[in-house]
Write an enzyme that holds these catalytic residues in place. Sequence first.
Site, PDB file in Angstrom:
ATOM      1  N   HIS A   1       0.884  -1.169   0.000  1.00 50.53           N
ATOM      2  CA  HIS A   1       0.000   0.000   0.000  1.00 50.53           C
ATOM      3  C   HIS A   1       0.923   1.221   0.000  1.00 50.53           C
ATOM      4  CE1 HIS A   1      -2.304  -2.967   2.426  1.00 50.53           C
ATOM      5  NE2 HIS A   1      -3.403  -2.389   1.984  1.00 50.53           N
TER       6      HIS A   1
ATOM      7  N   ASP B   1       2.218   1.994   3.443  1.00 49.65           N
ATOM      8  CA  ASP B   1       3.165   1.081   4.108  1.00 49.65           C
ATOM      9  C   ASP B   1       4.579   1.498   3.808  1.00 49.65           C
ATOM     10  OD1 ASP B   1       0.911  -0.608   4.251  1.00 49.65           O
ATOM     11  OD2 ASP B   1       1.570  -1.754   2.490  1.00 49.65           O
TER      12      ASP B   1
HETATM   13  C1  XLS Z   1      -7.524  -6.607   4.639  1.00 51.19           C
HETATM   14  C2  XLS Z   1      -7.034  -6.848   3.299  1.00 51.19           C
HETATM   15  C3  XLS Z   1      -5.866  -5.981   2.885  1.00 51.19           C
HETATM   16  C4  XLS Z   1      -5.761  -5.994   1.387  1.00 51.19           C
HETATM   17  C5  XLS Z   1      -5.012  -4.865   0.801  1.00 51.19           C
HETATM   18  O1  XLS Z   1      -8.247  -7.397   5.225  1.00 51.19           O
HETATM   19  O2  XLS Z   1      -6.734  -8.194   3.163  1.00 51.19           O
HETATM   20  O3  XLS Z   1      -4.704  -6.388   3.503  1.00 51.19           O
HETATM   21  O4  XLS Z   1      -5.203  -7.185   0.943  1.00 51.19           O
HETATM   22  O5  XLS Z   1      -5.551  -3.652   1.095  1.00 51.19           O
END
Ligand code: XLS
Length: 438
Positions: free
Chosen positions: A100, A103
């Site tokens: 993301h 991150d």
């Molecule tokens: C949350 C999601 C997240 C997505 C990406 O539950 O799994 O991690 O994979 O935003």
Amino acid sequence: MSYFPEVNKVKYEGPDSDNPLAFRWYNPEEVVAGKTMKDHLRFTVVYWHTFRGNGTDPFGGGTMLRPWDDGSESVENACNRARVAFELIEKLDAPFYAFHDRDVAPEGSNLRETHANFDAVAQVLKEQQQRTGVQLLWGTANMFSNPRFMHGAATTCNVEVFAYAAAQVKKALEVTKELGGANYVFWGGREGYQCLYNTDMKRELDHLAQFFHMAIDYAKQIGFTGQFLIEPKPKEPTKHQYDSDAAACLNFLRAYDLLDSFKLNIETNHATLAGHEMMHELEYAGMQGALGSIDANTGDLLLGWDTDQFATNYYLTTQIMLVLLKYGLSPGGVNFDAKVRRESFEPIDLFYAHIGSMDAFARGLKVAAKIIEDGALSKIVSQRYSSWDSELGQKIESGNTSFAELEALMLAKGDAAPNGSGRQELLENIFNRYLDRV
Ligand code: XLS
Ligand code: NI
Ligand code: NI
């Protein structure tokens, strides 16, 4: 400088190895069902859990020991973290990573500064990709953590938050393109609602569709050719999330003329929360040509939330690989959207976790390939439906009959032919036999 000096590049040593830092099943160049394991599995390390997860849970703070991280939100710390990340990814021999925007780079005091931070870290990510050959499976924008998104991002009641989200996705698309990302993911963490008393659901869904259409337009404009993916999840953080499962996503995409531009990123723990098996979600997406990628993790059947554990259960990985072999996965991948338990706080645990799950998927691949090659399940399925291969079945399937004609037929016969056994237990035994032998 090395942050994992005690770990060398993880190598395949075969099923008899006791070395906890070796692969027992994942042998990247080994050919299974006509392709190398590496190309089938497209293993991906996630940045968020692996490098930003600190072990916080609703009852306590972080536990993770991450000696390279000074805990600050500085760009310098972010750049250093990126270098450490690539050491781990490279040593794991994982060909991809995913992130993301938030991150990898910290939010600044305004959007301009936030964009600049992202650009600065993206530079390091690019260098590291070039140094190691590791590629970006997908990028995404975090539009759920910051309090501005409390009512949603594309489905917010606050039009300026919608505009901010658009700006964020615009930038994330640019960076994903710059880094050669193969896909771009939307997970609508806050796209949903808690209570219909205060919610205009139709208006929110219209906005979500508009948002996606703008994303498609912008991708075209900048020449980003990666696959767009939506990641279904039924709840958490919102009570009713719009993208609740594969069927809900596909219905939304079809209703708003978005089906040609999107596929789905199916996550095991989300399937569980939706009350489905992972195999069901994969098959549902696959049969409609919409299976894009997977978030490979597992939940805990005794805990009702997204525990995001590393999958090590061979039944699960074999079931997943049975469907992936049927429909294919590229340009998607097997993305470890999974985190080590908060008690597994040492850096070395990150290696054990990934190695174990990579092996579980590699073995699942081999078992699934053998089941398919032998037609062990499919022969019995074809047999089960063989009455449909008759003249009558063909007439119905091709749309060349009517209720009246079928009634006449049954009136003449008096009753339908007797049923055959479903043989579920036999098939479960056959599945076990393949697990025993591979
Ligand atoms: C949350 C999601 C997240 C997505 C990406 O539950 O799994 O991690 O994979 O935003
Ligand atoms: Ni996910
Ligand atoms: Ni999740």
